[in-house]
Structure formats: C-alpha cells, structure tokens
Design a protein around this motif. Structure first.
Motif, PDB file in Angstrom:
ATOM      1  N   LEU A 126     -31.696   0.024  -6.865  1.00  0.00           N
ATOM      2  CA  LEU A 126     -32.444   0.424  -5.669  1.00  0.00           C
ATOM      3  C   LEU A 126     -32.346   1.929  -5.432  1.00  0.00           C
ATOM      4  O   LEU A 126     -33.307   2.553  -4.976  1.00  0.00           O
ATOM      5  CB  LEU A 126     -31.969  -0.361  -4.445  1.00  0.00           C
ATOM      6  N   ASP A 127     -31.200   2.515  -5.759  1.00  0.00           N
ATOM      7  CA  ASP A 127     -31.063   3.977  -5.668  1.00  0.00           C
ATOM      8  C   ASP A 127     -31.962   4.667  -6.692  1.00  0.00           C
ATOM      9  O   ASP A 127     -32.586   5.689  -6.392  1.00  0.00           O
ATOM     10  CB  ASP A 127     -29.605   4.395  -5.876  1.00  0.00           C
ATOM     11  N   ARG A 128     -32.041   4.113  -7.896  1.00  0.00           N
ATOM     12  CA  ARG A 128     -32.934   4.684  -8.919  1.00  0.00           C
ATOM     13  C   ARG A 128     -34.395   4.517  -8.519  1.00  0.00           C
ATOM     14  O   ARG A 128     -35.214   5.401  -8.756  1.00  0.00           O
ATOM     15  CB  ARG A 128     -32.677   4.029 -10.285  1.00  0.00           C
ATOM     16  N   GLU A 129     -34.723   3.388  -7.885  1.00  0.00           N
ATOM     17  CA  GLU A 129     -36.081   3.159  -7.398  1.00  0.00           C
ATOM     18  C   GLU A 129     -36.447   4.208  -6.345  1.00  0.00           C
ATOM     19  O   GLU A 129     -37.535   4.789  -6.378  1.00  0.00           O
ATOM     20  CB  GLU A 129     -36.194   1.753  -6.801  1.00  0.00           C
ATOM     21  N   ASP A 164     -42.539   9.258  -9.747  1.00  0.00           N
ATOM     22  CA  ASP A 164     -42.468   8.719 -11.111  1.00  0.00           C
ATOM     23  C   ASP A 164     -42.833   7.236 -11.083  1.00  0.00           C
ATOM     24  O   ASP A 164     -41.965   6.361 -11.120  1.00  0.00           O
ATOM     25  CB  ASP A 164     -41.067   8.935 -11.686  1.00  0.00           C
ATOM     26  N   TYR A 165     -44.129   6.966 -11.055  1.00  0.00           N
ATOM     27  CA  TYR A 165     -44.592   5.587 -10.936  1.00  0.00           C
ATOM     28  C   TYR A 165     -44.401   4.798 -12.227  1.00  0.00           C
ATOM     29  O   TYR A 165     -44.275   3.577 -12.193  1.00  0.00           O
ATOM     30  CB  TYR A 165     -46.043   5.565 -10.453  1.00  0.00           C
ATOM     31  N   ALA A 166     -44.314   5.468 -13.348  1.00  0.00           N
ATOM     32  CA  ALA A 166     -44.024   4.792 -14.617  1.00  0.00           C
ATOM     33  C   ALA A 166     -42.601   4.228 -14.576  1.00  0.00           C
ATOM     34  O   ALA A 166     -42.358   3.107 -15.047  1.00  0.00           O
ATOM     35  CB  ALA A 166     -44.203   5.752 -15.787  1.00  0.00           C
ATOM     36  N   ALA A 167     -41.671   4.984 -14.002  1.00  0.00           N
ATOM     37  CA  ALA A 167     -40.292   4.499 -13.882  1.00  0.00           C
ATOM     38  C   ALA A 167     -40.235   3.282 -12.958  1.00  0.00           C
ATOM     39  O   ALA A 167     -39.489   2.338 -13.222  1.00  0.00           O
ATOM     40  CB  ALA A 167     -39.377   5.605 -13.371  1.00  0.00           C
ATOM     41  N   LEU A 168     -41.023   3.302 -11.892  1.00  0.00           N
ATOM     42  CA  LEU A 168     -41.054   2.148 -10.982  1.00  0.00           C
ATOM     43  C   LEU A 168     -41.502   0.892 -11.713  1.00  0.00           C
ATOM     44  O   LEU A 168     -40.944  -0.186 -11.508  1.00  0.00           O
ATOM     45  CB  LEU A 168     -41.989   2.421  -9.804  1.00  0.00           C
ATOM     46  N   ARG A 169     -42.481   1.049 -12.564  1.00  0.00           N
ATOM     47  CA  ARG A 169     -42.968  -0.099 -13.343  1.00  0.00           C
ATOM     48  C   ARG A 169     -41.867  -0.623 -14.269  1.00  0.00           C
ATOM     49  O   ARG A 169     -41.679  -1.827 -14.389  1.00  0.00           O
ATOM     50  CB  ARG A 169     -44.191   0.304 -14.149  1.00  0.00           C
ATOM     51  N   ARG A 170     -41.135   0.301 -14.894  1.00  0.00           N
ATOM     52  CA  ARG A 170     -40.058  -0.113 -15.798  1.00  0.00           C
ATOM     53  C   ARG A 170     -38.920  -0.803 -15.048  1.00  0.00           C
ATOM     54  O   ARG A 170     -38.283  -1.719 -15.574  1.00  0.00           O
ATOM     55  CB  ARG A 170     -39.526   1.089 -16.569  1.00  0.00           C
ATOM     56  N   ALA A 225     -38.995  -5.252 -13.717  1.00  0.00           N
ATOM     57  CA  ALA A 225     -38.461  -6.449 -14.380  1.00  0.00           C
ATOM     58  C   ALA A 225     -36.956  -6.565 -14.148  1.00  0.00           C
ATOM     59  O   ALA A 225     -36.450  -7.665 -13.856  1.00  0.00           O
ATOM     60  CB  ALA A 225     -38.778  -6.410 -15.870  1.00  0.00           C
ATOM     61  N   ASP A 226     -36.234  -5.450 -14.253  1.00  0.00           N
ATOM     62  CA  ASP A 226     -34.790  -5.472 -14.000  1.00  0.00           C
ATOM     63  C   ASP A 226     -34.496  -5.841 -12.555  1.00  0.00           C
ATOM     64  O   ASP A 226     -33.546  -6.569 -12.271  1.00  0.00           O
ATOM     65  CB  ASP A 226     -34.157  -4.115 -14.315  1.00  0.00           C
ATOM     66  N   LYS A 227     -35.310  -5.348 -11.651  1.00  0.00           N
ATOM     67  CA  LYS A 227     -35.114  -5.640 -10.230  1.00  0.00           C
ATOM     68  C   LYS A 227     -35.276  -7.134  -9.965  1.00  0.00           C
ATOM     69  O   LYS A 227     -34.439  -7.747  -9.289  1.00  0.00           O
ATOM     70  CB  LYS A 227     -36.108  -4.833  -9.401  1.00  0.00           C
TER      71      LYS A 227
END
Length: 117
Positions: A17-20, A28-34, A37-39
C-alpha cells in the motif's frame, strides 16, 4: 516477497500500500497495474490469517489514504479528457490577455497548402 520473507501478510500488504501511494503520487500508472495482482493476492492471504485489530486499523487507514489519492487522480484524468474532448478545431477563435490585462481575441488561420509549379 521472497521465499524466506518472515513478515506477515498484513505487513507485506502494508508495504504494498505504501508502494501504491508512491506510484500514485509519481503518476506511475504502469506500476499501479503491476501492483494490482499482488494486492489482490495479499488481501486474500491477510484475510485468511485473521489479523489483529490493530493491523486491520493500520491497513484500513492506508487503504483510505490511497483511495482518496486514486479518486483525485481519476478526477484529474476525467477533467483532462473533458478539456481534450472540447478542444477547438484549427481556425477557431483564440482568446488571450495582453500585458495590460485586456482580452484579445483572434481568429486562427486554417492550414492551407500552396501548390507551386
């Protein structure tokens, strides 16, 4: 999230959640997409672990914070989309202000091609 990571699933989810949050703030919407799945996986694992009330409260606070940020980002995207959808075609009237603050209106020139022989 390696094989020998001894942190609880709640701790891993809190870190995610901190990284989000950092990804939203950086745009960085590409990072949000990545991270999605982990979330989803960590939420399911954390629920299964039956976390303590204090861990749930911390996750709820981080989730609410990110929710506000994500909503603000979406509002900004919607506003830009509306502006772009309503943008004026070439040759439309352009309004600006001069250095004295008076409104100046000018008609744009449409693009033409001159053919020379």
């Amino acid at each position: 999230m390696g094989l020998f990571d001894r942190r609880s699933n709640c701790e891993k989810l809190a870190d995610l959640l901190d990284r989000e949050r950092a990804a939203v703030l950086a745009g960085d919407y590409a990072a949000l997409r990545r991270l999605m799945a982990d979330k989803e996986r960590l939420v399911a694992l954390a629920v299964r672990d039956r976390p303590a009330a204090i861990d749930l409260a911390r996750l709820k606070q981080k989730t609410a914070r990110n929710h506000v940020l994500l909503n603000a980002a979406m509002d900004g995207i919607r506003q830009v989309s509306q502006v772009l959808a309503g943008s004026k075609p070439a040759g439309a009237e352009l309004s600006t202000y001069d250095k004295t603050g008076l409104l100046q209106t000018s008609q744009g020139k449409s693009a033409t091609i001159e053919r020379r022989l």
